[in-house]
Write a protein that holds these residues in place. Structure first.
Motif, PDB file in Angstrom:
ATOM      1  N   THR A 137     -24.823 -22.863  -6.893  1.00 33.70           N
ATOM      2  CA  THR A 137     -24.602 -23.789  -5.782  1.00 33.70           C
ATOM      3  C   THR A 137     -25.684 -24.855  -5.755  1.00 33.70           C
ATOM      4  N   ARG A 184     -24.833 -16.879  -7.532  1.00 32.21           N
ATOM      5  CA  ARG A 184     -24.045 -17.802  -6.708  1.00 32.21           C
ATOM      6  C   ARG A 184     -24.937 -18.876  -6.093  1.00 32.21           C
ATOM      7  N   ARG A 238     -15.526 -14.764  -1.111  1.00 31.06           N
ATOM      8  CA  ARG A 238     -15.303 -13.685  -2.080  1.00 31.06           C
ATOM      9  C   ARG A 238     -14.972 -12.376  -1.348  1.00 31.06           C
ATOM     10  N   THR A 275     -18.268 -15.581  -8.933  1.00 34.93           N
ATOM     11  CA  THR A 275     -19.498 -15.051  -9.514  1.00 34.93           C
ATOM     12  C   THR A 275     -19.955 -13.848  -8.703  1.00 34.93           C
ATOM     13  N   SER A 294     -23.926 -21.201  -0.253  1.00 40.19           N
ATOM     14  CA  SER A 294     -23.798 -20.023  -1.100  1.00 40.19           C
ATOM     15  C   SER A 294     -23.262 -18.837  -0.295  1.00 40.19           C
ATOM     16  N   GLU A 312     -12.928 -20.254  -8.139  1.00 40.53           N
ATOM     17  CA  GLU A 312     -13.808 -21.297  -7.615  1.00 40.53           C
ATOM     18  C   GLU A 312     -13.040 -22.092  -6.560  1.00 40.53           C
TER      19      GLU A 312
END
Length: 460
Positions: free
Chosen positions: A327, A323, A270, A317, A263, A284
């Motif tokens: 995960t 997240r 990100r 996300t 995660s 993704e």
């Protein structure tokens, strides 16, 4: 030593070698003191050359029937090489040297491994020490097998025998097993009981469903990590991260260590995309994640005994809590499915398949994923090599096809480090991604390590 065929499993990884993605595992041992090249040579001669594969080359590596053969012209000077730390020195200089070596394929006219001894490296205590950059072709072994080699060759586990034991001592097995559990490998429940794989596939229709799911799997999002790979690679790595803090985040949110780290990788990606001005909403990134299928009492057998699962990282996300929830949910779904055994079977098969079929499978896998992400457990104690302490260990996983991002997680003696290996065409400065991972985990720990039940997820 007698000639012997390369096993089907090993041949699958051997045949993935390409000019733009060498199948070389690269690792760094940061030593707490200076080591002389004579000491390194003696260590290799006394403790590594007893493993046959360190004295054997591969005949006809590009054929459908490669063979391990003794290297009658074995020359240790080709494998143990002394170098200085390039400018600007420090971690930046070491990263530059690792990057250059990662970009250089190993030769097949001799055993496919090298150790570069680097001088002038700063130790954790601020003194000047050495580092060993090890490069081993994946055909020699996977992460669990290579970790057994290191444990066997360390002062703490070496019993003075001229050749490695046919079976590891119980103490070494216990240490590896304990470390594996600490590293979160129980998430797939395959380390000590790989037979669970077969049980899953025997479920009526499970194998067929898994195959259909793989074929129907859509490519992940178009990001900077999609494209065509080049021969130039770049390496970076994080500082030490407390394993206790990783566990504390997991305890607070009902997740395993591996879930937390994956995660954090999603959140790090990100941050990295946002820092480059790339879109992040809804993105993704699928990671191919290796898993072990070797029983621990066979860890001494060099070779490859692992498969892959495909995990979709929820980069798009915004909430860190969400997240992590996604995960964990996706990892749990894979754990209940037949996908691990099906992919393992495919990898076993393509080792002897016609070249076109092997290339098609590699192409399919690289189209569906943008990264390889692996978690290898290390020792839970300080190791010594002929009296020289090993302070840090880091490694970088190779990629295949057009996959140009590798994220390697290594736990050692209560800490975790993350290595980032990237194709220069995708990420010319992977240190930014390593820093993004550190920032993401720090935010996770600050928000959740206290274990507050009602804490809200941290948003960007």
């Amino acid at each position: 030593m007698r000639p012997r065929p390369v096993s089907t499993a090993d041949a699958a990884w051997l045949r993935m070698e390409s000019p733009t993605n060498p199948m070389t595992v690269t690792g760094v041992l940061g030593l707490g003191a200076e080591m002389s090249v004579d000491t390194l040579r003696r260590w290799v001669e006394e403790r590594l050359l007893g493993f046959d594969r360190f004295r054997m080359r591969i005949d006809a590596p590009g054929s459908s029937s490669p063979t391990w053969v003794p290297d009658e012209a074995f020359d240790l000077d080709r494998h143990v090489i002394e170098v200085g730390l390039p400018a600007p020195g420090g971690q930046a200089g070491l990263e530059a040297l690792v990057s250059r070596l990662m970009s250089t394929p190993l030769a097949f006219d001799c055993p496919p491994w090298t150790f570069h001894l680097v001088h002038g490296v700063q130790t954790a205590g601020g003194a000047v020490g050495s580092a060993i950059i090890g490069r081993l072709h994946h055909v020699i072994g996977d992460g669990i097998a290579l970790m057994h080699v290191l444990l066997h060759a360390a002062d703490e586990h070496h019993a003075g025998e001229a050749a490695p034991p046919r079976r590891p001592r119980a103490s070494a097995v216990a240490r590896v097993a304990g470390t594996l559990k600490e590293a979160g490998h129980e998430v797939l429940d395959l380390v000590t009981s790989p037979s669970h794989l077969a049980d899953r596939v025997q479920t009526a229709g499970a194998g067929a469903q898994a195959v259909a799911g793989l074929l129907a799997m859509r490519p992940d999002s178009e990001t900077v990590f999609k494209g065509s790979t080049t021969p130039t690679k770049r390496a970076a790595w994080t500082g030490p991260i407390s394993l206790d803090r990783v566990k504390a985040v997991g305890d607070a949110l009902g997740a395993k260590v591996n879930d937390v780290l994956m995660s954090a990788a999603a959140g790090g990606l990100r941050r990295y995309f946002a820092g480059r001005g790339e879109p992040v909403d809804g993105v993704e990134v699928r990671a191919a994640v290796p898993f072990n299928v070797r029983a621990l009492d066979r860890a001494h057998e060099l070779g490859n005994s692992f498969g892959l699962v495909f995990v979709l990282l929820p980069v798009g996300t915004a909430s860190a809590r969400e997240r992590l929830r996604l995960t964990k949910e996706r990892m749990d779904a894979i754990k209940r499915s037949a996908e691990p055994m099906v992919v393992y079977g495919i990898l076993q098969t393509i080792g002897r398949a016609p070249g076109w079929a092997h290339r098609q499978v590699v192409k399919m896998f690289s189209e569906k994923a943008s990264a390889v992400m692996t978690n290898v457990p290390g020792p839970t104690e300080t190791l010594h090599l002929l009296g020289v302490p090993v302070e840090t260990i880091m490694f970088w996983v190779p990629q295949a096809g057009d996959i140009g991002l590798g994220i390697s997680i290594f736990s050692m003696n209560g800490t975790v480090r993350v290595g980032v290996g990237a194709d220069a065409a995708y990420a010319p400065d992977p240190s930014a991604l390593a820093e993004a991972f550190e920032a993401e985990f720090a935010a996770l720990a600050d928000e959740f390590a206290g274990g507050a039940e009602g804490a809200e997820g941290a948003d960007d």
